[in-house]
Design a protein around this motif. Sequence first.
Motif, PDB file in Angstrom:
ATOM      1  N   ALA A 178       0.853  -1.203   0.000  1.00 27.60           N
ATOM      2  CA  ALA A 178       0.000   0.000   0.000  1.00 27.60           C
ATOM      3  C   ALA A 178       0.886   1.250   0.000  1.00 27.60           C
ATOM      4  N   ASP A 179       0.476   2.261  -0.779  1.00 34.64           N
ATOM      5  CA  ASP A 179       1.328   3.445  -1.004  1.00 34.64           C
ATOM      6  C   ASP A 179       1.860   4.029   0.304  1.00 34.64           C
ATOM      7  N   GLU A 180       0.952   4.196   1.280  1.00 32.35           N
ATOM      8  CA  GLU A 180       1.355   4.892   2.518  1.00 32.35           C
ATOM      9  C   GLU A 180       2.231   4.000   3.413  1.00 32.35           C
ATOM     10  N   GLU A 181       2.300   2.707   3.088  1.00 25.87           N
ATOM     11  CA  GLU A 181       3.090   1.801   3.938  1.00 25.87           C
ATOM     12  C   GLU A 181       4.430   1.420   3.325  1.00 25.87           C
ATOM     13  N   LEU A 182       4.682   1.893   2.116  1.00 21.20           N
ATOM     14  CA  LEU A 182       5.876   1.410   1.392  1.00 21.20           C
ATOM     15  C   LEU A 182       7.158   1.578   2.202  1.00 21.20           C
ATOM     16  N   PHE A 183       7.410   2.805   2.645  1.00 21.09           N
ATOM     17  CA  PHE A 183       8.685   3.069   3.318  1.00 21.09           C
ATOM     18  C   PHE A 183       8.806   2.225   4.591  1.00 21.09           C
ATOM     19  N   SER A 184       7.762   2.252   5.429  1.00 17.08           N
ATOM     20  CA  SER A 184       7.866   1.557   6.724  1.00 17.08           C
ATOM     21  C   SER A 184       7.943   0.041   6.528  1.00 17.08           C
ATOM     22  N   TYR A 185       7.216  -0.478   5.528  1.00 17.19           N
ATOM     23  CA  TYR A 185       7.260  -1.927   5.311  1.00 17.19           C
ATOM     24  C   TYR A 185       8.645  -2.360   4.812  1.00 17.19           C
ATOM     25  N   ALA A 186       9.172  -1.617   3.824  1.00 19.80           N
ATOM     26  CA  ALA A 186      10.498  -1.973   3.291  1.00 19.80           C
ATOM     27  C   ALA A 186      11.543  -1.868   4.401  1.00 19.80           C
ATOM     28  N   LEU A 187      11.410  -0.835   5.226  1.00 22.38           N
ATOM     29  CA  LEU A 187      12.380  -0.667   6.317  1.00 22.38           C
ATOM     30  C   LEU A 187      12.260  -1.816   7.325  1.00 22.38           C
ATOM     31  N   SER A 188      11.033  -2.245   7.611  1.00 24.51           N
ATOM     32  CA  SER A 188      10.884  -3.348   8.575  1.00 24.51           C
ATOM     33  C   SER A 188      11.501  -4.636   8.023  1.00 24.51           C
ATOM     34  N   GLN A 189      11.392  -4.833   6.705  1.00 26.06           N
ATOM     35  CA  GLN A 189      12.023  -6.013   6.089  1.00 26.06           C
ATOM     36  C   GLN A 189      13.554  -5.893   6.151  1.00 26.06           C
ATOM     37  N   ALA A 190      14.055  -4.667   5.902  1.00 28.80           N
ATOM     38  CA  ALA A 190      15.507  -4.447   5.968  1.00 28.80           C
ATOM     39  C   ALA A 190      16.004  -4.680   7.399  1.00 28.80           C
ATOM     40  N   LYS A 191      15.196  -4.272   8.381  1.00 29.32           N
ATOM     41  CA  LYS A 191      15.607  -4.481   9.773  1.00 29.32           C
ATOM     42  C   LYS A 191      15.631  -5.968  10.133  1.00 29.32           C
ATOM     43  N   LYS A 192      14.734  -6.734   9.523  1.00 30.93           N
ATOM     44  CA  LYS A 192      14.781  -8.198   9.745  1.00 30.93           C
ATOM     45  C   LYS A 192      16.108  -8.737   9.238  1.00 30.93           C
ATOM     46  N   LEU A 193      16.532  -8.264   8.069  1.00 32.30           N
ATOM     47  CA  LEU A 193      17.838  -8.705   7.530  1.00 32.30           C
ATOM     48  C   LEU A 193      18.959  -8.288   8.485  1.00 32.30           C
ATOM     49  N   ALA A 194      18.842  -7.055   9.001  1.00 38.08           N
ATOM     50  CA  ALA A 194      19.891  -6.527   9.893  1.00 38.08           C
ATOM     51  C   ALA A 194      19.982  -7.337  11.184  1.00 38.08           C
ATOM     52  N   ASN A 195      18.917  -8.024  11.537  1.00 41.13           N
ATOM     53  CA  ASN A 195      18.917  -8.830  12.773  1.00 41.13           C
ATOM     54  C   ASN A 195      19.382 -10.264  12.560  1.00 41.13           C
ATOM     55  N   GLN A 196      19.591 -10.651  11.318  1.00 42.83           N
ATOM     56  CA  GLN A 196      20.088 -12.008  11.047  1.00 42.83           C
ATOM     57  C   GLN A 196      21.586 -12.075  11.392  1.00 42.83           C
ATOM     58  N   PRO A 197      22.114 -13.279  11.680  1.00 42.96           N
ATOM     59  CA  PRO A 197      23.560 -13.383  11.927  1.00 42.96           C
ATOM     60  C   PRO A 197      24.318 -12.875  10.692  1.00 42.96           C
ATOM     61  N   PRO A 198      25.122 -11.827  10.853  1.00 39.47           N
ATOM     62  CA  PRO A 198      25.662 -11.123   9.673  1.00 39.47           C
ATOM     63  C   PRO A 198      26.555 -11.967   8.774  1.00 39.47           C
ATOM     64  N   GLN A 199      27.363 -12.859   9.396  1.00 40.65           N
ATOM     65  CA  GLN A 199      28.268 -13.619   8.529  1.00 40.65           C
ATOM     66  C   GLN A 199      27.497 -14.614   7.672  1.00 40.65           C
ATOM     67  N   ALA A 200      26.566 -15.323   8.308  1.00 42.85           N
ATOM     68  CA  ALA A 200      25.754 -16.295   7.559  1.00 42.85           C
ATOM     69  C   ALA A 200      24.962 -15.589   6.460  1.00 42.85           C
ATOM     70  N   LEU A 201      24.462 -14.415   6.784  1.00 42.78           N
ATOM     71  CA  LEU A 201      23.680 -13.634   5.817  1.00 42.78           C
ATOM     72  C   LEU A 201      24.531 -13.280   4.595  1.00 42.78           C
ATOM     73  N   GLN A 202      25.723 -12.767   4.867  1.00 37.77           N
ATOM     74  CA  GLN A 202      26.573 -12.318   3.756  1.00 37.77           C
ATOM     75  C   GLN A 202      27.099 -13.502   2.932  1.00 37.77           C
ATOM     76  N   ILE A 203      27.435 -14.595   3.621  1.00 36.22           N
ATOM     77  CA  ILE A 203      27.951 -15.758   2.877  1.00 36.22           C
ATOM     78  C   ILE A 203      26.832 -16.366   2.021  1.00 36.22           C
ATOM     79  N   THR A 204      25.630 -16.425   2.585  1.00 34.19           N
ATOM     80  CA  THR A 204      24.497 -16.970   1.818  1.00 34.19           C
ATOM     81  C   THR A 204      24.248 -16.135   0.567  1.00 34.19           C
ATOM     82  N   ARG A 205      24.301 -14.816   0.762  1.00 38.31           N
ATOM     83  CA  ARG A 205      24.112 -13.901  -0.367  1.00 38.31           C
ATOM     84  C   ARG A 205      25.173 -14.147  -1.451  1.00 38.31           C
ATOM     85  N   GLN A 206      26.401 -14.333  -0.979  1.00 39.49           N
ATOM     86  CA  GLN A 206      27.499 -14.580  -1.921  1.00 39.49           C
ATOM     87  C   GLN A 206      27.278 -15.899  -2.681  1.00 39.49           C
TER      88      GLN A 206
END
Length: 245
Positions: A178-206
Amino acid sequence: MSHIQVQDDQGVRIISFNRPDKRNAFDLNMYKQLTEYLIEGEADNDIRAFMLYGKNNCFTSGNDIADFLKNSDLGPNHPAVRFLFCLLELKKPLVAAVSGAAVGIGTTVLLHCDLVYADSTAKFQLPFVNLALVPEAGASLLLPELVGYQKAAELLLLGESFNAQTAHRLNMINEIVADEELFSYALSQAKKLANQPPQALQITRQLMRPHKNRVQHQMHQELEQFSARLKSDEAKSRFQAFLKK
Ligand SMILES: C/C=C/C(=O)SCCNC(=O)CCNC(=O)[C@H](O)C(C)(C)COP(=O)(O)OP(=O)(O)OC[C@H]1O[C@@H](n2cnc3c(N)ncnc32)[C@H](O)[C@@H]1OP(=O)(O)O
């Protein structure tokens, strides 16, 4: 006021485009700042993910067309080239929130993102051939792989704009929000990524990007052609026509 703004929020570096009078078109200085903020964020252990966002109900109208006429030499130190290779080398995940126009590099940058959210106003376009140019950011390889050859040919050879439903159907975006939720929703998804174990996250991405060397090679091929096209009469007349409009 800077046309690129940065804010760090609970492990997410939010990089916003803000050049309202030119629909957030990227000029050389914006590319430089974008690259600096990404490189700085990569080196900062407190930053775990990036988010790209365009203010003023516009993601970005792409490269500043006036700059195409002024800077036709796309050597390795050109700010746009440095930005593109920085994107390719990013280790930390990248989320995009797209509202309004996402043209040219505004769409190709999404092919390097991990999560892409758009609202109902999002309009994508790859008008490289229309401008007598060729694709960049590895899009000539990444897009056919993502959406299939014929669909990619339609998007790249005809260069027409397409909406969020089409982008979603083609797997170019994760969700329409929804238009009015775009920023907050995308940010909440980004924060979920930020809370994952960083090394596993980056290696998986690689691991999920085994084609990186092929993309890098394709980007060099594209840039060679792109540089030559920028100098062509047919491209110059397209740029002038847009700027006179
Ligand atoms: C390596 C990267 C390659 C690429 O990115 S190639 C792609 C280059 N980009 C484009 O071809 C997009 C050009 N822009 C547009 O098609 C349209 O704009 C939009 C669909 C994005 C928005 O349309 P609307 O809402 O009607 O705005 P408006 O009246 O066209 O633009 C408002 C002002 O913004 C300037 N502007 C828009 N996009 C660019 C651009 N990409 N480079 C430079 N200026 C741009 C215009 O000229 C105008 O300015 P003024 O008010 O002074 O007349």
